[in-house]
Design an enzyme around this catalytic site. Structure first.
Site, short mmCIF file in Angstrom:
data_model
loop_
_atom_site.label_atom_id
_atom_site.label_comp_id
_atom_site.label_asym_id
_atom_site.label_seq_id
_atom_site.Cartn_x
_atom_site.Cartn_y
_atom_site.Cartn_z
CE LYS A 113 -4.39 -1.60 2.05
NZ LYS A 113 -5.19 -1.52 3.13
CE LYS A 199 -5.71 -8.27 -1.99
NZ LYS A 199 -5.68 -7.98 -0.53
CE LYS A 202 -14.13 -4.04 0.53
NZ LYS A 202 -13.83 -3.62 1.91
#
Ligand code: AMP
Ligand code: TRP
Length: 336
Positions: A113, A199, A202
């Site tokens: 992230k 993966k 969202k």
């Protein structure tokens, strides 16, 4: 015998997708009658990356309503909002002060992230797993049902709890219960529709990469039509050269409830032109009851508020006891 405790949560960042469903929520539902369950909407985690204050509250309702629509039963489970129980923030602070910085710097999700965020990485993003540890430890959870991507955070939670017990507890009485992850084999890692090696997420900017639980039939059809495939004839699982094929067959199995062997036999001779409409129809049919129940819940005025209010009351009672125990162990002067 007292039932074991389960705790899990999902962030209210937009809609839920089928990765969240098959990786986490479906397993919560399947096992709920065996446990005493706490499911929270982890809204404090949602602001560890830049967020939109205009949609946070609404997204929180959406996730809570989806929990119920997916089949969480209030007879077995408490549903609540993380920020409504202030013990989460408080315990996170106490745990912060016993967690070595380098434990957090090792977290894969943080590193991924942080790269995406560029310059804009907050302290909160680094601290995210400590807050998650607080969520779990406050409820003395025995089991934490999550997708594969959360395994490292669970290990960290166990390490933090053990460290606190070691430093401040004694042999006869552990302060924090050490939880165990509960990761199902099937659906633990649903991959993106546009890249079978990454993966489903969202935060992927491409909406075509995922199927959301609330997508309309037309949108589901469009997404499956456009999803990435390969030119090989015949469909097979587990070919490392064909990650998309493996993912789409897995999804067909998950939506239809058929076993891997059944899917393999049914699809081995198929081409994509035959398989995609089959997957589309199966996905639409599987999501329809969830979508209908969701609409019903959202239309019933006041219902969700009452669920979340009583959830908060129950959660608070449990959480505050643990928090008090930790504060006592750390030597705090009790409130006068
Ligand atoms: P999040 O969307 O990050 O709040 O994740 C909520 C839950 O869904 C966690 O238990 C995750 O492990 C699980 N999850 C998220 N993405 C996937 C995926 N692509 N496959 C399987 N499980 C997932
Ligand atoms: N980190 C989890 C995720 O992204 C969400 C989460 C926060 C969670 N607190 C939790 C999951 C406690 C299980 C238990 O999926």
């Amino acid at each position: 015998m007292k039932r074991q405790r389960v705790l899990s949560g999902v962030q209210p960042t937009g809609n839920l997708h089928i990765g969240n469903y098959f990786g986490a929520i479906r397993n919560w539902v399947e096992n709920q009658s065996n446990y005493d369950n706490f499911f929270c909407v982890v809204d404090l985690h949602a602001i560890t990356v830049p967020h939109n204050p205009q949609t946070l509250a609404e997204d929180t309702y959406t996730i809570a309503a989806l929990y119920l629509a997916c089949g969480i039963d209030l007879e077995y489970a408490t549903i609540f909002v993380q920020s409504h129980v202030s013990a989460h923030s408080e315990l996170a602070w106490l745990l912060n002060c016993i967690t070595p910085l380098n434990w957090l710097e090792r977290m894969i999700q943080f590193k991924e992230k942080a790269v995406k965020q560029g310059e804009n990485v907050s302290v909160g993003l680094l601290d995210y797993p400590v807050l998650m540890a607080a969520d779990i430890l406050l409820y003395e959870a025995d089991k934490v049902p999550v997708g594969e991507d959360q395994k490292q955070h669970l290990e960290l939670t166990r390490d933090i709890a053990a460290r606190l017990n070691d430093k401040f507890g004694n042999k006869d009485e552990q302060i924090l219960k050490i939880p165990a992850p509960l990761i199902s084999k099937e659906g633990a890692r649903v991959m993106s529709l546009t890249d079978g090696t990454s993966k489903m997420s969202k935060s992927d900017p491409a909406d075509l990469s995922r199927i959301n639980l609330l997508d309309s039939p037309e949108l589901i059809q469009k997404k499956i039509k456009r999803c990435k495939t390969d030119p090989v004839k015949g469909l097979t699982f587990d070919d490392p050269e064909r990650p998309e094929c493996n993912n789409l067959l897995t999804l067909y199995g998950l939506f239809s409830g058929k076993s891997k062997a059944e899917v393999a036999a049914e699809c081995e001779e198929m081409g994509w032109g035959q398989f995609k409409p089959l997957l589309t129809d199966t996905a639409i049919a599987a999501l329809k009851p969830i979508q209908e129940k969701y609409q019903q819940i959202r239309e019933e005025k006041g219902y969700l508020d009452s669920v979340l209010h009583s959830g908060k009351e129950k959660a608070q009672t449990v959480a505050n006891q643990t928090l008090l125990r930790v504060k006592n162990a750390l030597g705090y002067l009790p409130p006068l």
